[in-house]
Design an enzyme around this catalytic site. Structure first.
Site, PDB file in Angstrom:
ATOM      1  N   CYS A  70      18.746  17.321  66.449  1.00  0.00           N
ATOM      2  CA  CYS A  70      18.489  15.967  65.940  1.00  0.00           C
ATOM      3  C   CYS A  70      18.214  16.010  64.438  1.00  0.00           C
ATOM      4  O   CYS A  70      17.138  16.434  64.013  1.00  0.00           O
ATOM      5  CB  CYS A  70      17.304  15.358  66.693  1.00  0.00           C
ATOM      6  SG  CYS A  70      16.869  13.723  66.085  1.00  0.00           S
ATOM      7  N   CYS A  94      15.399  13.665  63.159  1.00  0.00           N
ATOM      8  CA  CYS A  94      14.051  14.110  63.535  1.00  0.00           C
ATOM      9  C   CYS A  94      13.595  15.271  62.645  1.00  0.00           C
ATOM     10  O   CYS A  94      12.430  15.337  62.253  1.00  0.00           O
ATOM     11  CB  CYS A  94      14.001  14.609  64.983  1.00  0.00           C
ATOM     12  SG  CYS A  94      14.895  13.621  66.171  1.00  0.00           S
ATOM     13  N   ASP A  95      14.494  16.204  62.356  1.00  0.00           N
ATOM     14  CA  ASP A  95      14.078  17.479  61.764  1.00  0.00           C
ATOM     15  C   ASP A  95      14.591  17.740  60.351  1.00  0.00           C
ATOM     16  O   ASP A  95      14.175  18.713  59.720  1.00  0.00           O
ATOM     17  CB  ASP A  95      14.531  18.639  62.677  1.00  0.00           C
ATOM     18  CG  ASP A  95      13.915  18.540  64.063  1.00  0.00           C
ATOM     19  OD1 ASP A  95      12.774  18.048  64.160  1.00  0.00           O
ATOM     20  OD2 ASP A  95      14.564  18.928  65.043  1.00  0.00           O
TER      21      ASP A  95
END
Ligand code: NAP
Length: 328
Positions: A137, A140-141
């Site tokens: 993701c 997200c990261d």
């Protein structure tokens, strides 16, 4: 089991398909419950920017997700954060959805919109370093890799789009693809090739993820599939976007599917199991976009409404009539 709750329609998964179906079921005044294990949004939450949803030339994924959710709620759909472990058809023709917490939800119709799960590379180190440099993701990261060198694996829309997105943070991004041609759409490819921070490694596979004493990713063992040349690639992160598998395993009993496991439906989004509809990314179809998910969800909701009406007319499964209108 802790309790049982009755609805007219259960929607499993709150991605674009599920939330569109919820909005239409709500407008049809059906008592509708959306069961979602995480936050509402599905793949929208894995996409930074959406620019191919008509009417929105540029909108953040999470922002569109919130709009979908509040729109569905406005028309009365209820949302519960629960992981569904099983959907089963009972002898009386109704469905029962069981959740991890042991709650049972019942309804005469179910719309399955549970999307898919990212495919793993299945190589040594991948699971060991998950969350420590291996990610599925970008949104997200990505921010963890400011100024660093990272790799993205895959050649589809997701890999190409996210490689481009990740250059906001990373200093250098290797796009590693197993062939010499990308399957991503041409507009995404154009952006990729124009991005000076991205280097494409063609005909290359990753064979191992390696890390340091702190357990963080430091290196990838790669191989050129044409020359068989092996190479060490110093990176601090690897983002894997090689497709995803439809989340269909929760349905008990046989539902027709294609060779890849995607659920086959008729033009009304009804599966081979009467009363079970499927919409969005887990459905067998040519493409999987936010627009097609919304279209599927619309059809599934309207077809479910007609299915319920026919049941009622036949004096079959009792209908629950919702009282009160929707909030405006
Ligand atoms: P995808 O289109 O199926 O692409 C998967 C990619 O991963 C392919 O390039 C494939 O290589 C590669 N791959 C598969 N298994 C691999 C393995 N074991 N090792 C190395 N590489 C492997 O999947 P996706 O990119 O996740 O997209 C899924 C769907 O969502 C598509 O319909 C896509 O159009 C849609 N989507 C759209 C957007 C957008 O329009 N902005 C963004 C994201 C996703 P091969 O090419 O050699 O098979």
């Amino acid at each position: 089991m802790s309790k049982t709750d009755e609805y007219e329609v259960l929607i499993i998964g709150a991605g674009p398909a599920g939330m569109t179906a919820a909005m239409y079921c709500g407008r049809a005044m059906l008592r509708t419950l959306v069961l979602e294990r995480g936050l509402a949004g599905g793949e929208l939450l894995n996409t930074e920017v959406i620019e191919d949803y008509p009417g929105f030339e540029h909108i953040l994924g999470w922002e569109l997700a919130q709009k979908f959710e509040s729109h569905a709620k406005k028309f009365g759909a209820e949302f519960v954060q629960e992981t569904v472990t099983c959907v089963r058809k009972q002898d009386d023709g109704t469905f029962e959805a069981e959740t991890e917490s042991g709650t049972l939800y019942r309804a005469p119709a179910v719309i399955l919109t549970a999307g898919g799960t990212p495919v793993k590379l299945g190589i040594p180190g991948e699971l060991e370093y998950a969350g420590k440099g291996v990610s599925y993701c970008a949104i997200c990261d990505g921010a963890f890799f400011k100024g660093q060198t990272i790799a993205v694996v895959g050649g589809g829309d997701a890999a190409v789009e996210e490689a481009d997105f990740l250059t906001r943070y990373a200093e250098k991004v290797y796009l590693i693809h197993r062939r010499d041609e990308l399957r991503a759409s041409k507009i995404l490819q154009k952006r990729l090739f124009e991005n000076p921070k991205i280097t494409v490694l063609w005909d290359t596979v990753v064979e191992k993820v390696e890390g340091d004493a702190q357990g963080l990713v430091t290196n990838l063992k790669t191989r050129d599939v044409k020359t068989q040349e092996e190479r060490d690639l110093a990176v601090s992160g690897i983002f894997v976007f090689i497709g995803f598998r439809p989340n269909t395993g929760i349905v008990e009993g046989h539902v027709a599917h294609d060779d890849l496991g995607y659920v086959v439906t008729d033009q009304n989004m009804e599966t081979s199991m009467k009363g079970l509809f499927a919409a969005g990314d887990l459905r067998a179809q040519l493409t999987r976009q936010v627009t097609t998910a919304a279209g599927d969800g619309t059809t599934a909701a309207i077809a479910a409404e007609k299915y319920l009406k026919a049941l009622k007319d036949e004096g079959g499964v009792p209908m629950i009539v919702r009282t009160g209108g929707y909030a405006v």
